[in-house]
Design a protein around this motif. Structure first.
Motif: not given
Ligand code: SF4
Length: 572
Positions: A558, A561, A565, A568, A571
């Motif tokens: 991960c 960020d 990002c 998954c 975020c």
């Molecule tokens: S969405 Fe958030 S928790 Fe998921 S991989 Fe990206 S930075 Fe990491």
């Protein structure tokens, strides 16, 4: 005459600097219960944090209770601080970190003269509440026993819950309002599980006007508030250490590890806050424990270690990755008078390390072993798992081969220092956990796990200075049942309690088949008992990770960020 337990209690209280004593009258009275012994509970930073956060609220008084020591016999469970029975509190709140502690919950309720099922308790008895990592992974086996479960991180849940909780108001009305308005509040009685004829879950539906999914909540900002010991006591596994949580979650995405998924996004604390915590700890003890699932990923770890050395503190770490071991870290480990360092290769073969997405090369592991011994830490502990998905005989052989290679690196370094230490191999049975890419996988049969353990033990039996310890696969089997079960597993838990913990007898006499939960591979579209919890992680992301595991493909960590990002889903 005071009993041994009373003496222990008063000595503990005297030893616990900063224990919070508050007036009992006119406050919401909460008994915070850890379903294990005092020394296990007090080594748990989460438990200590909840204790101090509850007492930080003006209108709440919180006292602790634990699984009674064996010498206490049939004495009722009472709080540590004032010796009151649990029935005298408005709320009994359990902190649950491990599934294998669930049977202790029922033991404690019995010793507290509280009926186990919430439907039989009535509202004149305390509200029964639970939280903790095991609860927000899958609370369903506990659904019959608790009035309310808190899903998520304590910092984000306790204040919203206890600001609203009023023991004088009608309980059902309050619970309904909180289930509607407070994210993370889950009232099992407001939902119904329905099953297909093949035993799988067909639907999980609200029976009251509450959201169909319960959102797990987390503390988005841990940069401004610290989580640290509130009580330093010699009577725990950490022996007088002051614990500081330096980070939460882990970016590496090992596919077997639930903490790597349910604590997303991974978060770290800034150096100035950690320095302050270290200064507080230094005023109480010379031992500081740096806690987190990925301590070696802390950007300022070197500076923090330097701070510890300048204060002449003994540092210890809850986790260090083999690829992060360098001279600075070894110096910090030595400052803690460490005699045994831990490396977790998890598995022996390169192929299996890709399957589990460990992200460690063999050279990293061998080099870490060599550096640790050369740096003056004489003994090594190596963690491995058996029973991982796709594991074959050859992978078990590779565990033996890797330990022998590590021993070789270890020997050269040991000889150079003129001192021979020992290698301890710890073998653990793999339990597929909810909210990981392996949540669909079947667990190995107990006989298969035993066979694999036996193989490793005999392969390393004649290797000098190497000892092998293995967990008991039968307990891993129970853990899998409690981690992966639905509400029907609660019946097994109750029967096992009535059978004085005799699980084989329970399995023989119960209509609930444990194999269904433990040894069955789930299909992609099966409704899983924990699917009603919204952790923010896309189920499709976990499935893709599962497929990549089966193909032996690694995934990047991960990026931590959150603004940019969406890999998954957490975020977004
Ligand atoms: S969405 Fe958030 S928790 Fe998921 S991989 Fe990206 S930075 Fe990491």
């Amino acid at each position: 005459m005071a009993s041994i337990t009373d003496k222990i209690r008063s000595e503990r209280l005297a030893a616990e600097k900063g224990t919070i004593r508050k007036r009992w009258q006119d406050r919401v009275r909460v008994a915070l219960v850890y379903p294990n012994r005092y020394n296990v509970a007090m080594a748990n930073l989460g438990f200590q944090t909840v204790y101090s956060q509850l007492n930080a609220m003006d209108h709440v008084v919180c006292e602790r209770a634990f699984l009674p020591e064996s010498e206490e016999g049939d004495r009722p469970v009472v709080s540590l601080e004032s010796g009151r029975r649990l029935t005298e509190f408005d709320c009994v709140a359990f902190s649950l970190s491990f599934e294998n502690d669930y049977p202790h919950v029922l033991t404690l309720l019995q010793k507290a003269a509280l009926p186990p099922q919430s439907a039989l308790r009535g509202t004149s008895l305390p509200l029964m509440l639970a939280g903790g990592v095991a609860v927000f992974l899958n609370p369903e086996p506990l659904a019959d026993f608790f009035d309310c479960l808190l899903l998520g991180e304590a910092e984000a849940l306790l204040i919203p819950f206890f600001e609203r909780f009023d023991p004088q108001r009608d309980r059902q009305t309050q619970l309904l309002e909180m289930a509607q308005q407070v994210p993370g509040v889950y009232v099992p009685a407001f939902y119904q599980a329905q099953y297909d004829s093949d035993g799988t879950l067909s639907a999980f539906v609200p029976v009251q006007d509450v959201p169909p999914k319960v959102r797990r909540v987390y503390a988005p900002d841990i940069k401004t508030a610290i989580t640290q010991s509130t009580i330093v006591t010699p009577d725990t596994g950490f022996d007088d250490a002051f614990l500081i949580e330096v980070s939460r979650g882990c970016p590496h995405g090992c596919r077997f590890c639930a903490a790597g998924y349910i604590y997303r996004p991974p978060r770290t604390r800034p150096l100035d806050l950690l320095r302050k915590a270290m200064a507080t700890g230094a005023g109480l003890t010379c031992k500081i424990g740096l806690m987190g699932a990925a301590v070696s990923d802390l950007p300022d770890l070197k500076a923090l270690c330097a701070e510890g050395r300048s204060r002449d503190l003994q540092l210890s770490f809850s986790s260090l990755r083999a690829d992060a071991i360098d001279d600075d870290l070894i110096a910090a480990l030595k400052s803690g008078r460490l005699k045994t360092a831990t490396i977790a290769p998890e598995t022996g073969s390169v192929r299996m390390r890709r399957v589990i997405n460990k992200g460690l090369e063999e050279e990293d592991i061998l080099s870490a072993a060599e550096k640790l011994v050369a740096g003056g830490i004489p003994n090594l502990k190596l963690y491995f798992m058996v029973g991982l998905p796709t594991e074959e005989d050859e992978d078990i052989q590779q565990i033996i081969a890797l330990v022998k290679k590590i021993k070789h690196s270890f020997l050269s370094s040991s000889r150079a220092r003129g001192r021979m230490g020992a290698i301890t191999v710890s073998l653990n049975s793999f339990v597929p956990k909810p909210f990981t890419p392996f949540q669909w996988c079947a667990m190995d049969e107990v006989s298969v796990l035993k066979h694999k353990i036996k193989k490793v033990k005999s392969g390393l039996g004649k290797v000098s200075n190497v000892r092998v310890h293995a967990d008991v696969p039968r307990w891993a089997y129970i853990q899998a049942l409690l981690a992966r079960g639905d509400r029907r597993v609660g019946q097994l838990l109750l029967q096992a309690h009535e059978n004085q913990g005799n699980w084989p007898q329970t399995f023989k006499s119960s209509a609930v088949n444990p194999h269904f939960y433990i040894h069955r591979t789930r299909t992609r579209d099966e409704l899983l008992p924990w699917d009603f919890i919204d952790h923010g992680i896309d189920k499709d992301f976990l499935w893709k990770e599962y497929e990549r595991a089966m193909q032996g493909k690694a995934t990047k960590p991960c990026p931590m960020d959150p603004g940019k990002c969406s890999v998954c889903g957490v975020c977004e």
